[in-house]
Design an enzyme around this catalytic site. Sequence first.
Site, mmCIF file in Angstrom:
data_model
loop_
_atom_site.group_PDB
_atom_site.id
_atom_site.type_symbol
_atom_site.label_atom_id
_atom_site.label_comp_id
_atom_site.label_asym_id
_atom_site.label_seq_id
_atom_site.Cartn_x
_atom_site.Cartn_y
_atom_site.Cartn_z
ATOM 1 N N ALA A 48 0.805 -1.221 0.000
ATOM 2 C CA ALA A 48 0.000 0.000 0.000
ATOM 3 C C ALA A 48 0.838 1.271 0.000
ATOM 4 O O ALA A 48 0.657 2.159 -0.836
ATOM 5 C CB ALA A 48 -0.958 -0.010 1.193
ATOM 6 N N ASP A 119 1.121 -14.653 1.282
ATOM 7 C CA ASP A 119 2.209 -15.438 1.858
ATOM 8 C C ASP A 119 3.229 -14.415 2.382
ATOM 9 O O ASP A 119 4.234 -14.133 1.745
ATOM 10 C CB ASP A 119 2.837 -16.348 0.800
ATOM 11 C CG ASP A 119 4.056 -17.103 1.326
ATOM 12 O OD1 ASP A 119 4.209 -17.200 2.547
ATOM 13 O OD2 ASP A 119 4.865 -17.551 0.496
ATOM 14 N N ARG A 120 2.932 -13.842 3.548
ATOM 15 C CA ARG A 120 3.759 -12.737 4.039
ATOM 16 C C ARG A 120 4.184 -12.912 5.498
ATOM 17 O O ARG A 120 4.509 -11.932 6.178
ATOM 18 C CB ARG A 120 3.028 -11.407 3.844
ATOM 19 C CG ARG A 120 1.739 -11.267 4.599
ATOM 20 C CD ARG A 120 0.906 -10.091 4.100
ATOM 21 N NE ARG A 120 1.602 -8.828 3.997
ATOM 22 C CZ ARG A 120 1.043 -7.715 3.506
ATOM 23 N NH1 ARG A 120 -0.210 -7.726 3.094
ATOM 24 N NH2 ARG A 120 1.741 -6.590 3.439
ATOM 25 N N ASP A 273 -4.958 2.943 -3.095
ATOM 26 C CA ASP A 273 -3.674 3.597 -2.849
ATOM 27 C C ASP A 273 -3.495 4.771 -3.805
ATOM 28 O O ASP A 273 -2.979 5.832 -3.413
ATOM 29 C CB ASP A 273 -2.536 2.600 -3.043
ATOM 30 C CG ASP A 273 -2.685 1.379 -2.146
ATOM 31 O OD1 ASP A 273 -3.194 1.525 -1.026
ATOM 32 O OD2 ASP A 273 -2.306 0.270 -2.591
#
Length: 330
Positions: A48, A119-120, A273
């Site tokens: 973001a 997947d963080r 954003d």
Amino acid sequence: MSEQQSEGPVSGRRVEVSTLGEAIVRLSPPAGERLRDCGWLRVHAGGAEANVAVALASVGVSARWTSALPDTVLGRRVADSLSSAGVLLDTVRWMADERLGLYFAEIGSPPRPTSVLYDRAGTAFGSLRVDDLDWTAVCEARIIHLTGITAALAPGSDALVLRTAREGRARGALVVYDVNYRSALCSPEAAASFAAEVAPDVDLLICRAEDARDLFGLAGDPATLARDLATTLAVGRVVVTAGAGGAVAHWEGESFAAPALPTVGVDRIGAGDAFAAGVLWGVLDDSPEEALRRGTAMASLAMSVQGDQCRFSAEEVLEIARGTGREVRR
């Protein structure tokens, strides 16, 4: 924590907007294909605050992005993506033996929704702590931009956001907080509680209409939501977005509105954003009307291209914002 190093000496150069958050790499199947069936994936940099910084730099607003990146091919790809737009990266921390977060985005078309798989966990940014940063350099800006996404990412991330807001306020910056709620990261109650905690150091709040209802229990049209959010959180300036309903602002007791622009959406991810970037650009010119017009124009343009980032020039954005663009440029 693994060894850290900055990319050269921290300059502390003053910028117009400084932002802090995590970058991730996005992997997407081609339009019209599903993740489980596709043979190849498009690769884009995302995140973001990084998206906001890129959009601002693209229209000529000086922007700094603070984060932690792994010293890997993927980390360098993200840095190259941001620096190519003109974003200043002098406060980024480079970490050995860390990873970059990923997400998989399957872009839908009605009636199929867009779906996202993250997947963080265990990323470089997740190990960043408040004592790792040069706060004078991070906050050397007219505006500090923060989001609720970052606050919910990992243990300690909320402290980073709070510290940035307080350091920015103490140094005379205008602090902007985008609620940007993500149900995959935290509960509505936790997001609302953090927003209330950071609110005393916030000058401008950005919030989606559905988040105002779901997180804060408010009701009514967007203008009412903006006014009630300003009262609930004691923030003087609030912008509420309502998708196809456009955007409204409660600005020191006055109300402003801008309609959404007709858009054929190619990729909706990153539109919020881009909207935030347009708002910040208008705030720099001290114009709530321009903030909303530029925000809706940049959101519309962002949806017209693949990927998270909005890389349009000031001329291109202002043509759309003011209705002076041409269907075909020759």
